[in-house]
Design a protein around this motif. Structure first.
Motif, PDB file in Angstrom:
ATOM      1  N   LYS A 178      49.131  59.539  72.902  1.00 22.20           N
ATOM      2  CA  LYS A 178      49.248  60.153  71.582  1.00 22.20           C
ATOM      3  C   LYS A 178      48.156  59.703  70.621  1.00 22.20           C
ATOM      4  O   LYS A 178      48.044  60.237  69.520  1.00 22.20           O
ATOM      5  CB  LYS A 178      50.621  59.827  70.984  1.00 22.20           C
ATOM      6  CG  LYS A 178      51.793  60.385  71.777  1.00 22.20           C
ATOM      7  CD  LYS A 178      53.112  60.024  71.117  1.00 22.20           C
ATOM      8  CE  LYS A 178      54.288  60.588  71.893  1.00 22.20           C
ATOM      9  NZ  LYS A 178      55.590  60.232  71.248  1.00 22.20           N
ATOM     10  N   MET A 179      47.380  58.715  71.037  1.00 21.82           N
ATOM     11  CA  MET A 179      46.399  58.134  70.125  1.00 21.82           C
ATOM     12  C   MET A 179      45.283  57.482  70.924  1.00 21.82           C
ATOM     13  O   MET A 179      45.526  56.909  71.989  1.00 21.82           O
ATOM     14  CB  MET A 179      47.077  57.081  69.242  1.00 21.82           C
ATOM     15  CG  MET A 179      46.143  56.227  68.412  1.00 21.82           C
ATOM     16  SD  MET A 179      45.686  57.011  66.876  1.00 21.82           S
ATOM     17  CE  MET A 179      47.211  56.802  65.954  1.00 21.82           C
ATOM     18  N   LEU A 180      44.061  57.572  70.414  1.00 25.01           N
ATOM     19  CA  LEU A 180      42.948  56.783  70.929  1.00 25.01           C
ATOM     20  C   LEU A 180      42.573  55.763  69.868  1.00 25.01           C
ATOM     21  O   LEU A 180      42.301  56.120  68.714  1.00 25.01           O
ATOM     22  CB  LEU A 180      41.737  57.661  71.244  1.00 25.01           C
ATOM     23  CG  LEU A 180      40.433  56.900  71.554  1.00 25.01           C
ATOM     24  CD1 LEU A 180      40.576  56.069  72.828  1.00 25.01           C
ATOM     25  CD2 LEU A 180      39.248  57.851  71.650  1.00 25.01           C
ATOM     26  N   ILE A 181      42.566  54.489  70.253  1.00 22.99           N
ATOM     27  CA  ILE A 181      42.073  53.429  69.382  1.00 22.99           C
ATOM     28  C   ILE A 181      40.611  53.201  69.748  1.00 22.99           C
ATOM     29  O   ILE A 181      40.298  52.826  70.879  1.00 22.99           O
ATOM     30  CB  ILE A 181      42.892  52.138  69.551  1.00 22.99           C
ATOM     31  CG1 ILE A 181      44.368  52.394  69.221  1.00 22.99           C
ATOM     32  CG2 ILE A 181      42.334  51.023  68.677  1.00 22.99           C
ATOM     33  CD1 ILE A 181      45.277  51.204  69.485  1.00 22.99           C
ATOM     34  N   LEU A 182      39.712  53.455  68.808  1.00 19.50           N
ATOM     35  CA  LEU A 182      38.275  53.398  69.079  1.00 19.50           C
ATOM     36  C   LEU A 182      37.619  52.357  68.188  1.00 19.50           C
ATOM     37  O   LEU A 182      37.747  52.403  66.961  1.00 19.50           O
ATOM     38  CB  LEU A 182      37.634  54.763  68.840  1.00 19.50           C
ATOM     39  CG  LEU A 182      36.127  54.856  69.108  1.00 19.50           C
ATOM     40  CD1 LEU A 182      35.822  54.617  70.583  1.00 19.50           C
ATOM     41  CD2 LEU A 182      35.584  56.214  68.659  1.00 19.50           C
ATOM     42  N   VAL A 183      36.900  51.424  68.815  1.00 15.70           N
ATOM     43  CA  VAL A 183      36.210  50.349  68.105  1.00 15.70           C
ATOM     44  C   VAL A 183      34.739  50.713  67.938  1.00 15.70           C
ATOM     45  O   VAL A 183      34.060  51.055  68.913  1.00 15.70           O
ATOM     46  CB  VAL A 183      36.342  49.014  68.867  1.00 15.70           C
ATOM     47  CG1 VAL A 183      35.543  47.913  68.170  1.00 15.70           C
ATOM     48  CG2 VAL A 183      37.810  48.608  68.990  1.00 15.70           C
ATOM     49  N   ILE A 184      34.255  50.633  66.697  1.00 14.64           N
ATOM     50  CA  ILE A 184      32.841  50.818  66.384  1.00 14.64           C
ATOM     51  C   ILE A 184      32.290  49.438  66.027  1.00 14.64           C
ATOM     52  O   ILE A 184      32.692  48.844  65.021  1.00 14.64           O
ATOM     53  CB  ILE A 184      32.633  51.790  65.207  1.00 14.64           C
ATOM     54  CG1 ILE A 184      33.394  53.101  65.445  1.00 14.64           C
ATOM     55  CG2 ILE A 184      31.146  52.046  64.993  1.00 14.64           C
ATOM     56  CD1 ILE A 184      32.916  53.896  66.635  1.00 14.64           C
ATOM     57  N   PRO A 185      31.380  48.888  66.817  1.00 10.11           N
ATOM     58  CA  PRO A 185      30.979  47.485  66.649  1.00 10.11           C
ATOM     59  C   PRO A 185      30.001  47.266  65.508  1.00 10.11           C
ATOM     60  O   PRO A 185      29.534  48.199  64.853  1.00 10.11           O
ATOM     61  CB  PRO A 185      30.322  47.165  67.999  1.00 10.11           C
ATOM     62  CG  PRO A 185      29.770  48.478  68.457  1.00 10.11           C
ATOM     63  CD  PRO A 185      30.742  49.531  67.975  1.00 10.11           C
ATOM     64  N   GLY A 186      29.698  45.979  65.291  1.00  9.83           N
ATOM     65  CA  GLY A 186      28.666  45.598  64.339  1.00  9.83           C
ATOM     66  C   GLY A 186      27.296  45.754  64.975  1.00  9.83           C
ATOM     67  O   GLY A 186      27.123  46.481  65.949  1.00  9.83           O
ATOM     68  N   ASN A 187      26.319  45.068  64.421  1.00 13.41           N
ATOM     69  CA  ASN A 187      24.952  45.129  64.944  1.00 13.41           C
ATOM     70  C   ASN A 187      24.523  43.732  65.376  1.00 13.41           C
ATOM     71  O   ASN A 187      24.539  42.811  64.558  1.00 13.41           O
ATOM     72  CB  ASN A 187      24.007  45.649  63.866  1.00 13.41           C
ATOM     73  CG  ASN A 187      22.569  45.752  64.333  1.00 13.41           C
ATOM     74  OD1 ASN A 187      22.271  45.622  65.514  1.00 13.41           O
ATOM     75  ND2 ASN A 187      21.656  45.971  63.396  1.00 13.41           N
ATOM     76  N   PRO A 188      24.123  43.547  66.643  1.00 16.25           N
ATOM     77  CA  PRO A 188      23.997  44.574  67.667  1.00 16.25           C
ATOM     78  C   PRO A 188      25.347  45.006  68.214  1.00 16.25           C
ATOM     79  O   PRO A 188      26.297  44.236  68.223  1.00 16.25           O
ATOM     80  CB  PRO A 188      23.160  43.886  68.741  1.00 16.25           C
ATOM     81  CG  PRO A 188      23.478  42.441  68.591  1.00 16.25           C
ATOM     82  CD  PRO A 188      23.686  42.220  67.119  1.00 16.25           C
ATOM     83  N   GLY A 189      25.387  46.226  68.697  1.00 14.40           N
ATOM     84  CA  GLY A 189      26.646  46.801  69.151  1.00 14.40           C
ATOM     85  C   GLY A 189      26.930  46.495  70.602  1.00 14.40           C
ATOM     86  O   GLY A 189      26.997  47.404  71.430  1.00 14.40           O
TER      87      GLY A 189
END
Length: 370
Positions: free
Chosen positions: A90-101
């Motif tokens: 029912k859901m996607l948990i998506l992580v967007i990282p810092g830099n560097p990724g």
């Protein structure tokens, strides 16, 4: 090498060399898991294949907007196929990282979230374009003309890179719970602004660098390095990259020898930083961050305020406490928190599990209503 890679290496490498990890990673699933999911602890602890973050993880390499991209996935690896199953997520948990990724730094954080909710929701992370060492069968760039024309490695290019990833790999009607770290928070705000049709249920902003980066204490140090002196670091990084892989791993392990409890996922993630292409891409992106991340986008924050959770560090030199007070003043009704646990900006080093437990508490009500 240390100051050359932007925010994360500034915190990562010195911290690896000089600080003890505050807690043993992954001793057990957080006590919040059974409470949140109303499950017996045995159900969580003994679920099949719950051997650890490395065992459960799926790592993939794909080209997105012409640049190599690393994907770290817990749970279903193909959502287009998963939505056709009898019990689609029912859901996607998506992580967007810092830099560097480098997504490998987030393994403990992601695995803890995945286990806390008894594997009900896939937890994915997508690297920044060109911030990973490609396998031998891949090149860093699939089409140089595309990456250069669209400036894929720049800040704007990285934002479009994430939107392109969602369009290709995630069904359009998927509910999204976005988690950003550092510059990943800025990217999430831009994603929500540029594609208002995204079905974002909640966005968690961890140590958000969304304004006045060059004016922050760390920004004042790093701006001249990233904008004018970064080329001086290419040669030493290149020379280190020539060392045999086993020797680089040994050097990292030696540097970690005094740490109380080493999270093994940190070792390959740290080794991956010793790569001149990754370093150059990270520093180039960082130089643009110093110039472009200036004013907070209050219009976007206001539009999506009910979906946003901000978590500021009490000793964060990239987004100092004054930034927390300023945004609290501008948005007193917002869910804006200040860390009281002494967690560092680069929480992935020694507080991934702790940070995941807190995140689970914050998002539980949103997941329960799905």
């Amino acid at each position: 090498m240390i100051p050359a890679l932007g925010r994360l290496p500034v915190n990562v490498i010195p911290s690896l060399l000089t600080n003890f990890l505050r807690s043993q990673a992954l001793k057990r699933i957080s006590s919040v898991g059974p409470e949140l999911c109303r499950a017996d602890p045995v159900d969580v602890m003994c679920s099949p294949g719950s051997g650890g973050p490395a065992e459960d993880a799926s790592v993939e390499y794909v080209y997105c907007r012409g640049a190599i991209t690393e994907l770290l996935k817990y749970g279903p690896t193909d959502l287009h196929a998963a939505i056709k199953s009898p019990n689609p997520p029912k859901m996607l948990i998506l992580v967007i990282p810092g830099n560097p990724g480098v997504v490998g730094f987030y393994k403990t954080y992601m695995w803890t979230l995945y286990q806390t909710f008894i594997r009900r929701y896939p937890v994915w992370a997508v690297s920044h374009a060109g911030h990973c060492m490609p396998p031998e069968t891949y090149d860093m760039i699939e089409d140089a003309s595309v990456t250069e024309k669209e400036d894929v490695f720049g800040l704007n290019g990285q934002i479009e890179h994430k939107l392109a990833f969602l369009r290709k790999h995630v069904p359009r009607d998927t509910n999204l719970l976005l988690i950003g770290h550092s510059i990943g928070c800025y990217i999430i705000l831009e994603m929500m602004k540029r594609d208002p049709e995204l079905k974002v249920v909640k966005a968690v902003m961890l140590f958000p660098t969304i304004e006045r980066m060059a004016c922050s204490p760390q920004g004042k140090v790093m701006t001249p390095v990233l904008c004018r002196l970064r080329y001086a670091f290419y040669l030493p990084i290149f020379l280190l990259s020539l060392l045999p892989e086993r020797l680089k791993v040994s050097i990292v392990r030696l540097a970690l020898r005094n740490l109380y409890a080493v999270n093994t996922s940190i070792i390959p993630a740290t080794v991956s930083l010793i790569n001149v292409d990754c370093a150059a891409n990270g520093m180039y992106m960082g130089s643009q961050e110093m110039r472009l991340v200036v004013e907070r986008d209050n219009a976007t924050v206001r539009q999506h305020l009910s979906k946003l959770i901000f978590y500021y560090g009490a000793t964060d030199h990239w987004c100092p406490v004054q930034y927390y007070h300023d945004i609290r003043k501008d948005f007193p009704e917002g869910d804006i928190r200040l860390c009281e646990r002494g967690i560092r900006h680069a929480f992935v080093l020694d507080a991934g599990e702790e940070m995941a437990n807190m995140t689970a508490e914050w998002i539980f009500d949103d997941l329960r209503t799905l």
